[in-house]
Design a protein around this motif. Structure first.
Motif, PDB file in Angstrom:
ATOM      1  N   GLY A 262      -7.148 -33.235   4.703  1.00  0.00           N
ATOM      2  CA  GLY A 262      -6.114 -32.232   4.488  1.00  0.00           C
ATOM      3  C   GLY A 262      -5.599 -32.242   3.065  1.00  0.00           C
ATOM      4  O   GLY A 262      -5.401 -31.184   2.450  1.00  0.00           O
ATOM      5  N   ALA A 263      -5.378 -33.452   2.521  1.00  0.00           N
ATOM      6  CA  ALA A 263      -4.913 -33.558   1.145  1.00  0.00           C
ATOM      7  C   ALA A 263      -5.956 -33.025   0.175  1.00  0.00           C
ATOM      8  O   ALA A 263      -5.634 -32.351  -0.810  1.00  0.00           O
ATOM      9  N   LEU A 264      -7.223 -33.324   0.449  1.00  0.00           N
ATOM     10  CA  LEU A 264      -8.304 -32.822  -0.395  1.00  0.00           C
ATOM     11  C   LEU A 264      -8.361 -31.308  -0.342  1.00  0.00           C
ATOM     12  O   LEU A 264      -8.485 -30.639  -1.374  1.00  0.00           O
ATOM     13  N   ALA A 265      -8.262 -30.743   0.866  1.00  0.00           N
ATOM     14  CA  ALA A 265      -8.324 -29.293   1.011  1.00  0.00           C
ATOM     15  C   ALA A 265      -7.182 -28.611   0.266  1.00  0.00           C
ATOM     16  O   ALA A 265      -7.381 -27.603  -0.418  1.00  0.00           O
ATOM     17  N   ALA A 266      -5.989 -29.172   0.391  1.00  0.00           N
ATOM     18  CA  ALA A 266      -4.826 -28.579  -0.277  1.00  0.00           C
ATOM     19  C   ALA A 266      -4.969 -28.645  -1.797  1.00  0.00           C
ATOM     20  O   ALA A 266      -4.703 -27.670  -2.503  1.00  0.00           O
ATOM     21  N   SER A 267      -5.409 -29.801  -2.315  1.00  0.00           N
ATOM     22  CA  SER A 267      -5.537 -29.959  -3.762  1.00  0.00           C
ATOM     23  C   SER A 267      -6.647 -29.085  -4.328  1.00  0.00           C
ATOM     24  O   SER A 267      -6.629 -28.731  -5.508  1.00  0.00           O
ATOM     25  N   ALA A 268      -7.615 -28.714  -3.486  1.00  0.00           N
ATOM     26  CA  ALA A 268      -8.712 -27.860  -3.932  1.00  0.00           C
ATOM     27  C   ALA A 268      -8.360 -26.382  -3.864  1.00  0.00           C
ATOM     28  O   ALA A 268      -9.208 -25.534  -4.139  1.00  0.00           O
ATOM     29  N   GLY A 269      -7.125 -26.053  -3.471  1.00  0.00           N
ATOM     30  CA  GLY A 269      -6.703 -24.658  -3.450  1.00  0.00           C
ATOM     31  C   GLY A 269      -7.072 -23.908  -2.198  1.00  0.00           C
ATOM     32  O   GLY A 269      -7.139 -22.672  -2.203  1.00  0.00           O
ATOM     33  N   THR A 270      -7.291 -24.615  -1.093  1.00  0.00           N
ATOM     34  CA  THR A 270      -7.626 -23.957   0.167  1.00  0.00           C
ATOM     35  C   THR A 270      -6.511 -23.000   0.598  1.00  0.00           C
ATOM     36  O   THR A 270      -5.326 -23.310   0.466  1.00  0.00           O
ATOM     37  N   VAL A 271      -6.895 -21.845   1.089  1.00  0.00           N
ATOM     38  CA  VAL A 271      -5.940 -20.877   1.639  1.00  0.00           C
ATOM     39  C   VAL A 271      -5.813 -21.168   3.130  1.00  0.00           C
ATOM     40  O   VAL A 271      -6.773 -21.005   3.881  1.00  0.00           O
TER      41      VAL A 271
ATOM     42  N   LEU B 249      -0.559 -13.023   8.163  1.00  0.00           N
ATOM     43  CA  LEU B 249      -1.948 -12.943   7.743  1.00  0.00           C
ATOM     44  C   LEU B 249      -2.229 -11.852   6.707  1.00  0.00           C
ATOM     45  O   LEU B 249      -3.086 -12.041   5.845  1.00  0.00           O
ATOM     46  N   PRO B 250      -1.539 -10.706   6.729  1.00  0.00           N
ATOM     47  CA  PRO B 250      -1.764  -9.746   5.633  1.00  0.00           C
ATOM     48  C   PRO B 250      -1.499 -10.353   4.263  1.00  0.00           C
ATOM     49  O   PRO B 250      -2.212 -10.037   3.300  1.00  0.00           O
ATOM     50  N   ALA B 251      -0.501 -11.227   4.160  1.00  0.00           N
ATOM     51  CA  ALA B 251      -0.244 -11.890   2.881  1.00  0.00           C
ATOM     52  C   ALA B 251      -1.399 -12.819   2.516  1.00  0.00           C
ATOM     53  O   ALA B 251      -1.739 -12.974   1.340  1.00  0.00           O
ATOM     54  N   THR B 252      -2.013 -13.433   3.533  1.00  0.00           N
ATOM     55  CA  THR B 252      -3.167 -14.291   3.283  1.00  0.00           C
ATOM     56  C   THR B 252      -4.334 -13.455   2.764  1.00  0.00           C
ATOM     57  O   THR B 252      -5.042 -13.867   1.835  1.00  0.00           O
ATOM     58  N   VAL B 253      -4.553 -12.288   3.358  1.00  0.00           N
ATOM     59  CA  VAL B 253      -5.601 -11.384   2.885  1.00  0.00           C
ATOM     60  C   VAL B 253      -5.339 -11.012   1.426  1.00  0.00           C
ATOM     61  O   VAL B 253      -6.274 -10.961   0.605  1.00  0.00           O
ATOM     62  N   ALA B 254      -4.104 -10.768   1.081  1.00  0.00           N
ATOM     63  CA  ALA B 254      -3.756 -10.423  -0.295  1.00  0.00           C
ATOM     64  C   ALA B 254      -4.049 -11.585  -1.244  1.00  0.00           C
ATOM     65  O   ALA B 254      -4.508 -11.381  -2.374  1.00  0.00           O
ATOM     66  N   ARG B 255      -3.810 -12.820  -0.800  1.00  0.00           N
ATOM     67  CA  ARG B 255      -4.113 -13.989  -1.636  1.00  0.00           C
ATOM     68  C   ARG B 255      -5.611 -14.108  -1.872  1.00  0.00           C
ATOM     69  O   ARG B 255      -6.056 -14.424  -2.979  1.00  0.00           O
ATOM     70  N   VAL B 256      -6.394 -13.847  -0.835  1.00  0.00           N
ATOM     71  CA  VAL B 256      -7.849 -13.904  -0.980  1.00  0.00           C
ATOM     72  C   VAL B 256      -8.319 -12.816  -1.949  1.00  0.00           C
ATOM     73  O   VAL B 256      -9.163 -13.064  -2.824  1.00  0.00           O
ATOM     74  N   ALA B 257      -7.779 -11.615  -1.823  1.00  0.00           N
ATOM     75  CA  ALA B 257      -8.144 -10.533  -2.734  1.00  0.00           C
ATOM     76  C   ALA B 257      -7.783 -10.896  -4.165  1.00  0.00           C
ATOM     77  O   ALA B 257      -8.544 -10.612  -5.104  1.00  0.00           O
ATOM     78  N   GLY B 258      -6.628 -11.539  -4.343  1.00  0.00           N
ATOM     79  CA  GLY B 258      -6.223 -11.949  -5.684  1.00  0.00           C
ATOM     80  C   GLY B 258      -7.179 -12.967  -6.287  1.00  0.00           C
ATOM     81  O   GLY B 258      -7.500 -12.905  -7.476  1.00  0.00           O
TER      82      GLY B 258
ATOM     83  N   GLY C 105     -15.647 -14.364  21.381  1.00  0.00           N
ATOM     84  CA  GLY C 105     -15.501 -12.962  21.711  1.00  0.00           C
ATOM     85  C   GLY C 105     -15.037 -12.142  20.521  1.00  0.00           C
ATOM     86  O   GLY C 105     -14.385 -12.635  19.611  1.00  0.00           O
ATOM     87  N   ARG C 106     -15.431 -10.883  20.514  1.00  0.00           N
ATOM     88  CA  ARG C 106     -15.073  -9.911  19.474  1.00  0.00           C
ATOM     89  C   ARG C 106     -15.794 -10.148  18.157  1.00  0.00           C
ATOM     90  O   ARG C 106     -15.601  -9.403  17.201  1.00  0.00           O
ATOM     91  N   GLY C 107     -16.623 -11.192  18.080  1.00  0.00           N
ATOM     92  CA  GLY C 107     -17.439 -11.390  16.888  1.00  0.00           C
ATOM     93  C   GLY C 107     -16.634 -11.664  15.639  1.00  0.00           C
ATOM     94  O   GLY C 107     -15.538 -12.224  15.683  1.00  0.00           O
ATOM     95  N   PHE C 108     -17.173 -11.267  14.495  1.00  0.00           N
ATOM     96  CA  PHE C 108     -16.502 -11.496  13.216  1.00  0.00           C
ATOM     97  C   PHE C 108     -15.209 -10.692  13.162  1.00  0.00           C
ATOM     98  O   PHE C 108     -15.204  -9.483  13.367  1.00  0.00           O
ATOM     99  N   ARG C 109     -14.121 -11.370  12.864  1.00  0.00           N
ATOM    100  CA  ARG C 109     -12.847 -10.676  12.678  1.00  0.00           C
ATOM    101  C   ARG C 109     -12.868  -9.981  11.322  1.00  0.00           C
ATOM    102  O   ARG C 109     -13.199 -10.596  10.307  1.00  0.00           O
ATOM    103  N   PRO C 110     -12.522  -8.705  11.262  1.00  0.00           N
ATOM    104  CA  PRO C 110     -12.708  -7.943  10.023  1.00  0.00           C
ATOM    105  C   PRO C 110     -11.611  -8.084   8.980  1.00  0.00           C
ATOM    106  O   PRO C 110     -11.766  -7.600   7.859  1.00  0.00           O
ATOM    107  N   ALA C 111     -10.502  -8.745   9.315  1.00  0.00           N
ATOM    108  CA  ALA C 111      -9.349  -8.718   8.410  1.00  0.00           C
ATOM    109  C   ALA C 111      -9.681  -9.212   7.007  1.00  0.00           C
ATOM    110  O   ALA C 111      -9.331  -8.572   6.009  1.00  0.00           O
ATOM    111  N   MET C 112     -10.361 -10.357   6.893  1.00  0.00           N
ATOM    112  CA  MET C 112     -10.626 -10.917   5.572  1.00  0.00           C
ATOM    113  C   MET C 112     -11.607 -10.065   4.767  1.00  0.00           C
ATOM    114  O   MET C 112     -11.658 -10.171   3.537  1.00  0.00           O
TER     115      MET C 112
END
Length: 298
Positions: A142-151, A161-170, A197-204
């Motif tokens: 967890g510490a490694l993931a956080a220090s590596a900039g994981t979203v 989650l919309p804010a998370t999508v915006a961070r990924v776009a940025g 179920g529902r396959g790939f979620r399209p939000a990201m």
């Protein structure tokens, strides 16, 4: 970016009209999806050596994550790729790569079988990861993931989650690659009725559309003693330590990453169709794909 700003994004995230529902994908996997318990393939001494090697790589990864912003982009990516590759080697896992990794920024999307998927993706194409919030509490990892900039995604708060999508776009606009597992959960990868179920979620995928970034599908598979295997899978209520112990005890374990042709979304492309095309590249199915403004890279 808000759910209101992107029509239908809330529904893609599992949020109903009244704000009800949780974005918590599930698979049909159970303990029966894993191979039956067997005697370790390698000696206790070898298992201990592998564990010590991995424990040594984790703090090295934290240090690398701190240094990454100070390194030239190319050198930083090479260092991160090397760290992931050596961590796989410390676990006794061989990496096979098919296709050509993207040279520039991209939204990397992959099927999700194991915690090992993260190492496999980083060894092929270094990127910022998108992971569930629970990973932040894992010891060392967890510490490694956080220090590596994981979203980190909090699946209990779908309206965040919309804010998370915006961070990924940025991140994509800034020239960084981002890797995501759009199935939203791990599964064995073997039985079709276990597929989430529902396959790939399209939000990201909206992040790639908004940033005008290519989407690169990655297909991850595992072999044990030469045959396809669910041994590395991390499923259901199993603890991380139980999964790690099974991997440490295995001999001749291979992870393959197959890089598919990039998908370049045109401005205003349909994220749902983009998700279906990417999913079909990883899990070929007869499911029809709606026409959309997309083209394949030459």
């Amino acid at each position: 970016m808000t759910a209101a700003a992107v029509p239908g994004l809330g529904a893609d995230l599992g949020v109903g009209v009244e704000g009800e529902g949780l974005w918590r994908p599930t698979s049909g996997c159970g303990p029966y999806c894993l191979p039956p318990p067997a005697a370790p393939d390698v000696s206790r001494l070898r298992r201990a050596g592998r564990l010590l090697g991995v424990l040594g790589m984790l703090p090295a990864g934290v240090g690398l994550a701190v240094l990454l912003p100070l390194l030239p982009a190319g050198r930083g990516q090479a260092a991160l790729r090397g760290w992931a590759l050596w961590t796989l080697r410390a676990l006794g896992i061989r990496l096979l790569v098919g296709g050509r990794a993207p040279r520039g920024r991209a939204l990397l999307v992959a099927n999700h079988v194991s915690w090992l998927d993260i190492l496999a993706v980083l060894a092929v194409s270094p990127a910022r990861m998108v992971a569930k919030r629970e990973v932040r509490s894992w010891p060392l990892v967890g510490a490694l993931a956080a220090s590596a900039g994981t979203v980190f995604v909090d699946r209990s708060r779908p309206r965040d989650l919309p804010a998370t999508v915006a961070r990924v776009a940025g991140a994509l606009r800034s020239g960084r690659s981002v890797a995501v597992f759009p199935e939203g959960t791990t599964w064995c990868g073997a039985a079709t009725d276990c597929r989430p179920g529902r396959g790939f979620r399209p939000a990201m995928f909206e992040a790639a559309v908004a940033a005008g970034a290519p989407v690169v599908p990655l297909r991850i598979g595992y072999r044990y003693a030469g045959d396809p295997s669910t041994l590395p899978a991390f499923l259901g209520e199993e603890t991380l330590w139980a999964s790690v112990r099974r991997v440490l005890a295995a001999r001749d374990l291979t992870v393959s990453v197959t890089v598919s042709a990039a998908l370049h979304p045109a401005e205003g492309a349909d994220r749902r169709a983009l998700a279906r095309i990417a999913e079909a590249a990883i899990h070929p199915t007869p499911r029809p794909v709606l026409a959309t403004r997309l083209y394949l890279a030459a």
